[in-house]
Write an enzyme that holds these catalytic residues in place. Structure first.
Site, PDB file in Angstrom:
ATOM      1  N   GLY A 271      -5.213   3.313   0.260  1.00 41.00           N
ATOM      2  CA  GLY A 271      -4.746   4.669   0.010  1.00 41.00           C
ATOM      3  C   GLY A 271      -3.795   4.755  -1.179  1.00 41.00           C
ATOM      4  N   ALA A 272      -2.770   3.919  -1.162  1.00 41.06           N
ATOM      5  CA  ALA A 272      -1.779   3.955  -2.223  1.00 41.06           C
ATOM      6  C   ALA A 272      -0.882   2.735  -2.098  1.00 41.06           C
ATOM      7  CB  ALA A 272      -0.934   5.218  -2.129  1.00 41.06           C
ATOM      8  N   MET A 273      -0.061   2.498  -3.130  1.00 35.72           N
ATOM      9  CA  MET A 273       0.765   1.306  -3.131  1.00 35.72           C
ATOM     10  C   MET A 273       2.164   1.620  -3.640  1.00 35.72           C
ATOM     11  SD  MET A 273       0.985  -1.821  -2.407  1.00 35.72           S
ATOM     12  CE  MET A 273       2.603  -2.569  -2.544  1.00 35.72           C
ATOM     13  N   GLU A 274       3.153   1.150  -2.870  1.00 34.13           N
ATOM     14  CA  GLU A 274       4.552   1.546  -3.074  1.00 34.13           C
ATOM     15  C   GLU A 274       5.311   0.728  -4.122  1.00 34.13           C
ATOM     16  OE1 GLU A 274       3.294  -0.017  -0.302  1.00 34.13           O
ATOM     17  OE2 GLU A 274       4.719  -1.440   0.532  1.00 34.13           O
ATOM     18  N   ASN A 275       4.647   0.193  -5.150  1.00 31.31           N
ATOM     19  CA  ASN A 275       5.342  -0.594  -6.175  1.00 31.31           C
ATOM     20  C   ASN A 275       6.650   0.071  -6.596  1.00 31.31           C
ATOM     21  OD1 ASN A 275       2.770  -2.047  -6.395  1.00 31.31           O
ATOM     22  ND2 ASN A 275       2.107  -0.168  -7.403  1.00 31.31           N
ATOM     23  N   GLU A 308       4.580   6.437   0.833  1.00 33.42           N
ATOM     24  CA  GLU A 308       4.923   5.495  -0.248  1.00 33.42           C
ATOM     25  C   GLU A 308       6.369   5.701  -0.685  1.00 33.42           C
ATOM     26  OE1 GLU A 308       2.770   3.297  -0.341  1.00 33.42           O
ATOM     27  OE2 GLU A 308       1.120   4.461   0.513  1.00 33.42           O
TER      28      GLU A 308
HETATM   29  N1  TRP Z   1       1.333  -1.146   1.202  1.00 41.67           N
HETATM   30  C1  TRP Z   1       0.292  -0.165   1.092  1.00 41.67           C
HETATM   31  C2  TRP Z   1       0.702   0.972   2.009  1.00 41.67           C
HETATM   32  O1  TRP Z   1       0.523   0.947   3.188  1.00 41.67           O
HETATM   33  C3  TRP Z   1      -1.038  -0.677   1.502  1.00 41.67           C
HETATM   34  C4  TRP Z   1      -1.893  -1.222   0.414  1.00 41.67           C
HETATM   35  C5  TRP Z   1      -2.247  -0.599  -0.706  1.00 41.67           C
HETATM   36  C6  TRP Z   1      -2.580  -2.453   0.394  1.00 41.67           C
HETATM   37  N2  TRP Z   1      -3.115  -1.376  -1.418  1.00 41.67           N
HETATM   38  C7  TRP Z   1      -3.329  -2.514  -0.756  1.00 41.67           C
HETATM   39  C8  TRP Z   1      -2.645  -3.515   1.244  1.00 41.67           C
HETATM   40  C9  TRP Z   1      -4.146  -3.604  -1.066  1.00 41.67           C
HETATM   41  C10 TRP Z   1      -3.447  -4.602   0.950  1.00 41.67           C
HETATM   42  C11 TRP Z   1      -4.176  -4.645  -0.195  1.00 41.67           C
HETATM   43  O2  TRP Z   1       1.301   1.895   1.614  1.00 41.67           O
HETATM   44 ZN    ZN Z   2       2.607   1.467   3.808  1.00 42.51          ZN
END
Ligand code: TRP
Ligand code: ZN
Length: 889
Positions: A271-275, A308
C-alpha cells in the site's frame, strides 16, 4: 528473495536466535549516480565494533545482493582481494579495526529490476522500497533494524529527465554538473534503520500545503506525482493535515522534520511505505477525484495517509529490534489509524468494517497453513509475514490495552513508551512493560496474545434462576482448530464487555454476586482461566444477553440461543456493533441451513422471523444510512465457507442468492422507495450525509434490487450508469450490470473502457469488476482478460485487480469444479515468480485453504501446488507458502 535450487532448501530464521550485531554503523554517506545503463552507489560508512558481542578483529559481514562491487577501501586504503570475500548475499571482510571508515562503490541495474524492491523504475521514474530487507540491494550494509545511523544522500542525474531528486530529511545543497546533469544533497538528522531509507528521482510535480504544529513550527507538506495527476492530490493533502492534527490532539505527538513528502508511484508491491520524511505510496492510495475514485477509495486514502504518518512515531522514532517484532510498529499503527478513521467518520461503522475484515481474513489465516502468532517464531522470507495477523490481529491486541486501561491509561502508557524508548529499536515486551509501568498494573497476562497462534474460542452459557433472581454466565476458552503444528493452548486474558436486557429492551443495572450495589449497565469481565463463572444478582426476569460488546477481544464466540434473542438484539441492542452482529449471526445460521437444504435437494424456505427483522431494519428511520447498509448486507460466501467443512461453494452461492431474492421480492416496494429517497439528483457532494446516502442506495441497488432482474430495475441501473457524476455511483451501476446477462452489460463495459483506458487506477476497476461477476462465464472472461493488451504482469495493481479479485474474492467461480481456474492461477504464479516473487507469493495464497474443500477440488488444488513446488529456481517467497500449504495437517 533468494532463489531456491535443488541443493539449497531455504532455512528458517528463529526469533530465539536473536543477538546484537557484531558491529554498529553510526553514519552513512551515500552518493547515487543515476545513469541509463547502470547506477553507481558510493557509500562511506562509519563503523565500530560492538564490544558486547564481538571480539577484537571479528570479521565484518555486510549484507548485499545483486550488487557488483567496483571498489572497496578501509580508512581510505583500497583493500587487496585477499582481505575480503564476496558471495551472493554478503561481503565479508576478514579483519577490521575497532573503529573505521569503510568505502565501497557498487553498480546496480534499476532498469532491470522487476521485483520492485531496492532501487527500481516505475513509469520512467526512480524510486526505492527497502522494507524489510532490500536496502542490501542498493549497497553493502548491516541491513537489520537494530542498526541505526544518520544518513546523508547525494543524488545525481540527468537534469531534463530527472529534475526532481528526493531523499530523506532536509535538502541541504544542490549543484550543476557537466553533460546536463545536476545533483542534490539530503541530510536526515534522525538516526534510522536502513529499511526507512528512500530515494526518488523523476519528472514529478508537487501539490503542496503547510501545517502549523502545536509548538508553532510550520511544516511544508509536499505530494509528488506525475504531471497529469496534479489535480488528484488535494484529498491526500487534507488527509495528511487531519492526521497531523489528530496525532497532536490525541497523543500529543508532533512532527519532527521541516518537510513531509509523499510520492505516488504506479508500480508498488504494497500500500505505502513510511520512509522517514519521504513516504512512497502506491498511487492508488494518493490519487483521487470524484469522477475517478469511489467514496471507499477516499476513505482508504485518508486511512493509509494517516497510517504512514503515524509511523513517524510508532515505527520510525521508536522502531523494531528485529523483524519478529513487526507487530510492535504495525499492530500499534493500525490501531492508531483505526481510531483516527473512527473519529473522522463513525465509530460503529468503522468497528464493524474492521471486525468483518478480521473475521473473514485473519480468522481464516489462523486456521490455515500460515497460522502464526502476531509475533512469529520463525520465517523463511520476511516479506511473507506482512500478514493480516501481524497487522489486524496485532491491532486488536493493542486495543486490548485500551480496553483494560481506558483511553487515558492507554495514552499514559504510550507517553511512557516514548519517554523510555525514543530513538531506540525495541521489542513487543518493551511496549507491554511501558504500558504496565505507566498504569502500575501487571500486564504479563497479555503475553500469550503475542506468543500463541490461533483464535481463542469462548463458549458461553447463560442460566437464569427465577427463584434466586440470578443470571449465571458460564464461559470457557479454548482454541479454534489450528491445523499447523502448535503447542497446547494456554488460556489468555480475554476482556469481555456484557450487558443484559429486559424484555422491553432496557439494559439492566449489573451487580455481581460479591458486590453491594449495581455498577452500571455494561460490565467488563476478565476471563483469564479456562473456565469461569460470573453471577449477576437481582435480575428480576429472564434477560437477553449481549456478549463481547464492541468485539472487545479478537475471539470466536459459541453460544446456543433462541433465534428470538438474536431478533431481539437486532431491534434493541444499544451497542451498535452487537446490534449489527446479531443480524449477521442470525443470517449466517439461516444461510448455512439453506445451503444444506440446497445440497440435499430440499425445497428452500426462509424463516419469517428473519424476514420480519430485516423489514424492521429496512424501515428504521433512526438508523444512520451507512449503518443500515451494513446491517442489510448478508454475510459473504467466503466468510460462510469458513464455517463449514467441506466448503460447498455452489450450495453457499445458491443459498445466498435465494435469500437475496426472497428479501428483494418481499420488500420490493420498500427497497425501491429507499433507493429513490437516497438517490440524489443534485450534484456530487463529499459530505458525510451524501456519502451515507450513496452507500445505502447503492447497497439497495446492487445487493437486492439487481436480483429482481426486472425492467424497472434494469432501467434504474442504466440511468444511474449514464448520469452518474461520480465514480461511486458509476462503479456501483456497472457492478450491477456485471450480474446481468443483457446487452447493456457489454455496452457499458465498452463505454467505460473508452472513457478511462488512459487512467490506470480506473482501468483497474474495469478489470476487477469483470473478475468479480458471479455469472458462470466469468472464468472465461478472466482468461481472455489475462491476454488483454492492458493486462500487465509487471504492474501489481493490475495483477491484483484481475487475478486476486477473481481467485480470492470470487469463491464460486474460482472454485469451478473443472479445475481450470486452479491451473490458470498456478501457471500465472510461476510466470510471475520470475518477475516479482513477493507478488507471486501473495497470489499463491489463494490456495491456502485447499484442504477445506471437497475431495475433487482438494485433489485438483493439491496437484497444482505440487506442480509449483517441483519447479527449479522457485523463489523462497513462493516456496515458503507452498511448502507450508502442502505440509499442513
Ligand atoms: N511498512 C509498510 C506499512 O505497513 C508496509 C510495506 C510497504 C512493506 N512496502 C512493503 C512491507 C514492502 C514489506 C515489503 O505501512
Ligand atoms: Zn504500517
Amino acid at each position: 528473495m533468494n532463489k531456491k535450487t535443488e541443493q539449497t532448501i531455504p532455512q528458517p530464521i528463529y526469533r530465539h536466535d536473536y543477538r546484537q550485531p557484531d558491529y554498529w554503523i553510526d553514519k552513512v554517506e551515500l552518493a547515487v549516480d543515476l545513469h541509463d545503463d547502470v547506477t553507481i552507489v558510493r557509500s562511506i560508512l562509519q563503523i565500530r565494533r560492538n564490544k558486547d558481542t564481538a571480539s577484537e578483529g571479528q570479521p565484518l559481514v555486510l549484507n548485499g545482493e545483486k550488487l557488483t562491487l567496483k571498489e572497496i577501501a578501509l580508512n581510505g586504503q583500497p583493500l587487496p582481494e585477499s582481505a575480503y570475500q564476496v558471495d551472493r548475499e554478503a561481503l565479508i571482510i576478514f579483519s577490521v579495526p575497532d573503529h573505521f571508515e569503510l568505502s565501497t562503490v557498487v553498480a546496480i541495474k534499476p532498469h532491470e529490476n522487476t521485483e520492485l524492491v531496492g532501487l527500481y523504475q516505475s513509469n520512467g521514474n526512480y524510486c526505492t522500497q527497502c522494507e524489510a530487507e532490500s536496502f542490501r540491494r542498493i549497497t553493502y550494509f548491516l541491513d537489520r533494524p537494530d542498526v541505526m545511523a544518520t544518513y546523508s544522500t547525494t543524488i545525481s542525474a540527468d537534469k531534463a529527465r530527472y529534475p526532481v531528486l528526493l531523499s530523506n530529511g532536509n535538502r541541504v545543497a544542490t549543484g550543476e554538473l557537466e553533460n546536463n546533469r545536476h545533483w542534490v544533497r539530503w541530510e536526515d538528522p534522525f538516526r534510522k534503520p536502513s529499511y526507512l531509507f528512500a530515494l526518488v528521482a523523476g519528472q514529478l510535480v508537487c501539490h503542496h500545503g503547510t501545517f502549523k504544529t502545536m509548538s508553532g513550527r510550520e511544516i511544508r507538506l509536499e505530494i509528488w506525482v506525475e504531471p497529469q495527476n496534479i489535480d488528484k492530490c488535494e484529498h491526500a493533502l487534507l488527509s495528511l493535515q487531519k492526521a497531523m492534527q489528530w496525532d497532536e490532539q490525541t497523543f500529543g505527538l508532533e512532527y519532527d522534520l521541516d518537510v513531509y513528502m509523499i510520492v505516488a508511484v504506479n508500480d508498488f508491491n504494497m500500500g505505502a511505505m513510511e520512509n522517514k520524511g519521504l513516504n512512497v505510496f502506491n498511487s492508488k492510495f494518493v490519487l483521487c477525484r470524484p469522477d475517478t475514485a469511489t467514496d471507499d477509495d477516499y476513505e482508504d486514502i485518508e486511512a493509509v495517509i494517516a497510517h504512514e504518518y503515524f509511523h513517524n512515531w510508532t515505527g520510525n522514532r521508536v522502531t523494531c529490534r528485529d523483524w519478529f517484532q513487526l507487530t510492535l510498529k504495525e499492530g500499534l499503527t493500525v490501531y492508531r489509524d483505526q481510531r483516527f478513521t473512527a473519529d473522522m467518520t463513525d465509530f460503529a461503522l468503522k468497528r464493524i468494517r474492521d471486525v468483518k475484515k478480521l473475521r473473514t481474513l485473519q480468522f481464516a489465516e489462523d486456521q490455515g497453513p500460515m497460522a502464526h502468532p502476531i509475533r512469529p517464531e520463525s520465517y523463511i522470507e520476511m516479506n511473507n509475514f506482512y500478514t493480516i495477523t501481524v497487522y489486524e490481529k496485532g491491532a486488536e491486541v493493542v486495543r486490548l490495552y485500551e480496553t483494560l486501561l481506558g483511553k487515558e491509561g492507554f495514552a499514559k502508557g504510550l507517553a511512557r513508551y516514548f519517554e523510555k524508548h525514543d530513538g531506540q529499536a525495541v521489542t513487543c515486551d518493551d511496549f507491554r512493560v511501558a504500558m504496565a509501568e505507566a498504569n502500575q498494573i501487571d500486564l504479563t497476562p497479555l503475553d500469550r496474545w503475542y506468543s500463541q497462534a490461533g483464535t481463542p474460542v469462548c463458549e458461553v452459557r447463560g442460566r437464569y434462576d427465577a427463584e434466586q433472581m440470578t443470571y449465571t454466565l458460564q464461559v470457557t476458552q479454548s482454541r479454534a482448530p489450528t491445523p499447523a503444528v502448535q503447542p497446547a493452548f494456554m488460556p489468555c486474558l480475554i476482556p469481555i464487555r456484557v450487558s443484559l436486557f429486559d424484555p422491553k429492551g432496557q439494559a439492566l443495572p449489573l451487580q455481581l454476586a460479591d458486590e453491594n450495589v449495581p455498577i452500571g449497565e455494561e460490565r467488563l469481565l476478565s476471563l483469564s482461566e479456562t473456565q469461569q463463572q460470573f453471577i449477576f444478582v437481582n435480575i428480576p426476569q429472564e434477560p437477553v444477553l449481549s456478549f463481547l460488546r464492541g468485539f472487545s477481544a479478537p475471539v470466536q464466540v459459541k453460544m446456543q440461543r433462541p433465534r428470538e434473542h438474536l431478533a431481539f438484539l437486532m431491534a434493541h441492542d444499544n451497542d451498535s456493533f452487537n446490534r449489527w452482529d446479531a443480524g449477521q449471526i442470525l443470517a449466517q445460521e439461516l444461510l448455512l441451513n439453506l445451503a444444506q437444504d440446497w445440497a440435499a435437494g430440499r425445497e428452500l424456505k426462509l424463516d419469517p422471523l428473519f424476514i420480519q427483522s430485516f423489514g424492521k431494519i429496512l424501515t428504521d428511520s433512526r438508523l444512520n444510512p451507512s449503518l443500515k447498509a451494513m446491517a442489510m448486507m448478508l454475510p459473504d460466501e467466503k466468510f460462510l465457507g469458513q464455517q463449514i467443512e467441506p466448503i460447498d461453494v455452489d450450495a453457499l452461492y445458491e443459498a445466498r442468492s435465494f435469500m437475496t431474492r426472497v428479501l428483494a421480492r418481499t420488500f420490493r416496494r420498500e427497497l425501491l422507495a429507499l433507493y429513490q429517497q437516497y438517490h440524489s439528483t443534485s450534484p456530487y457532494s463529499n459530505s458525510r450525509s451524501a456519502i451515507d446516502a450513496r452507500r445505502l442506495k447503492n447497497t439497495v441497488l446492487r445487493h437486492f434490487l439487481t436480483a429482481l432482474q426486472d425492467e424497472e430495475v434494469i432501467a434504474l441501473i442504466g440511468q444511474q450508469f449514464q448520469h452518474a457524476d461520480n465514480m461511486t455511483d458509476m462503479q456501483a451501476a456497472l457492478s450491477c450490470l456485471m450480474e446481468l446477462e443483457i446487452p447493456e452489460r457489454e455496452q457499458a463495459l465498452q463505454q467505460f473502457y473508452g472513457r478511462w483506458q488512459h487512467d490506470p487506477l480506473v482501468l483497474d476497476k474495469w478489470f476487477a469488476l469483470q473478475a468479480s461477476s458471479s455469472l458462470p462465464k466469468t472464468l472465461d472472461r478472466v482468461l481472455s482478460l489475462a491476454s488483454h493488451p492492458d493486462f500487465n504482469l509487471r504492474n501489481p495493481n493490475r495483477v491484483r485487480s484481475l487475478i486476486w479479485t477473481f481467485c480470492s474474492l470470487n469463491q464460486v467461480r474460482f472454485h469451478s469444479a473443472d479445475g481450470r481456474a486452479y491451473k490458470f492461477l498456478a501457471e500465472l504464479v510461476l510466470e510471475l515468480d520470475r518477475l516479482n516473487p513477493q507478488l507471486a507469493s501473495r497470489l499463491v495464497g489463494a490456495f491456502n485453504q485447499w484442504r477445506r474443500f471437497d475431495k475433487l477440488r482438494r485433489n485438483l488444488m493439491e496437484s497444482q501446488l505440487n506442480t509449483i513446488i517441483a519447479q527449479p529456481n522457485l523463489s523462497t517467497d513462493v516456496y515458503e507458502i507452498v511448502s507450508r500449504s502442502l505440509n499442513y495437517r
